[in-house]
Design a protein around this motif. Sequence first.
Motif, PDB file in Angstrom:
ATOM      1  N   ASP A 247     -12.078  14.907  -2.533  1.00 42.98           N
ATOM      2  CA  ASP A 247     -12.321  14.648  -1.309  1.00 42.98           C
ATOM      3  C   ASP A 247     -13.342  13.278  -1.266  1.00 42.98           C
ATOM      4  O   ASP A 247     -13.006  12.366  -0.454  1.00 42.98           O
ATOM      5  CB  ASP A 247     -13.031  15.901  -0.480  1.00 42.98           C
ATOM      6  N   GLU A 248     -14.398  13.452  -1.981  1.00 48.04           N
ATOM      7  CA  GLU A 248     -15.365  12.076  -1.987  1.00 48.04           C
ATOM      8  C   GLU A 248     -14.798  11.108  -2.463  1.00 48.04           C
ATOM      9  O   GLU A 248     -15.253   9.967  -1.880  1.00 48.04           O
ATOM     10  CB  GLU A 248     -16.461  12.768  -3.108  1.00 48.04           C
TER      11      GLU A 248
ATOM     12  N   HIS B 273     -12.601   9.324  -0.007  1.00 44.13           N
ATOM     13  CA  HIS B 273     -13.717   8.702   0.869  1.00 44.13           C
ATOM     14  C   HIS B 273     -14.266   7.505   0.791  1.00 44.13           C
ATOM     15  O   HIS B 273     -14.278   6.348   1.356  1.00 44.13           O
ATOM     16  CB  HIS B 273     -14.807   9.852   1.365  1.00 44.13           C
TER      17      HIS B 273
ATOM     18  N   ARG C  83      -6.515  11.307   6.239  1.00 46.34           N
ATOM     19  CA  ARG C  83      -8.168  11.565   5.683  1.00 46.34           C
ATOM     20  C   ARG C  83      -8.636  12.602   6.584  1.00 46.34           C
ATOM     21  O   ARG C  83      -9.351  13.493   6.172  1.00 46.34           O
ATOM     22  CB  ARG C  83      -8.879  10.313   6.211  1.00 46.34           C
TER      23      ARG C  83
ATOM     24  N   TRP D 229      -7.151  16.335   5.544  1.00 51.10           N
ATOM     25  CA  TRP D 229      -7.321  16.771   4.215  1.00 51.10           C
ATOM     26  C   TRP D 229      -6.932  18.212   3.735  1.00 51.10           C
ATOM     27  O   TRP D 229      -6.409  18.431   2.941  1.00 51.10           O
ATOM     28  CB  TRP D 229      -8.821  16.175   3.588  1.00 51.10           C
TER      29      TRP D 229
END
Length: 302
Positions: free
Chosen positions: A191-192, A195, A219, A222
């Motif tokens: 996820d990070e 991003h 996004r 997710w």
Amino acid sequence: MNDEELVRRIHRELADSYDEELELEIEDRTIEELAEGVDARSEQDKEDRRLYFRELFRLQAELVKLQDWVVATGHKVVILFEGRDAAGKGGVIKRITQRLNPRVCRVAALPAPNDRERTQWYFQRYISHLPAAGEIVLFDRSWYNRAGVERVMGFCTDDQYEEFFRSAPEFERMLARSGIQLIKYWFSITDEEQHMRFLSRIHDPLKQWKLSPMDLESRRRWEDYTKAKEIMLERTHIPEAPWWVVQAVDKKKARLNCIHHLLGQMPYGEVEHSPISLPERVRHDDYFRREVSSEIVVPEVY
């Protein structure tokens, strides 16, 4: 991740994005020069880049051998690349095809289906892109769109979704029986990391085109994509065409690991080639080269 770390990673992502252009200059640069990069780096960063370029060029040389073997044996190969937006699928596809013959190794990146294609058998529009003998086809996204984006965004019905899972394994077994080797890769990022990559694209004018409204919506969803991915892997992982997961948070390592794994999927070997000799040019006394009109010559601005 704090703001300072985020900015540092975005800057590094932007710097790394220029490495692709440097890779194409290997004939004019040494690995040492490439390792210096486009900005100041630590000695460890430089050593990591030296290793990356050395391994990339070595693996690409092996891909050329693989290509020769595919042509010589008439092998047929399909490679699927799936993963979240910004997972690095396009980057590894570029490195695989970079030094290969586009008549042997080609990429299929299909757009959204048109009105006519929506009424066809779901797999029909992919069939024309399948390889003949001596060809490799790389699908940048594939029929697994139905299990991912179509499911999450509501572009297919529940019945169509379930029919896909009944049909996909049978379709892939049919490909295997016909002599097509099918290799499926899922590129996994956190996820990070997604991003950060999206922010990098937002701040890079040369990459903003990569961010479509669908990407931005993915996004937000997710977790829905995670659930869809887990179901897809579980229901379509078959012996004839298993899934392989590439850990793709580090893009450079992902490229090397994927290419290394791909090479291990086929029993290729060195193909003997006849020596190449350049023939003498035939010259005729009555031949004169005509001057090109200056009106059609491209101006030499550089």
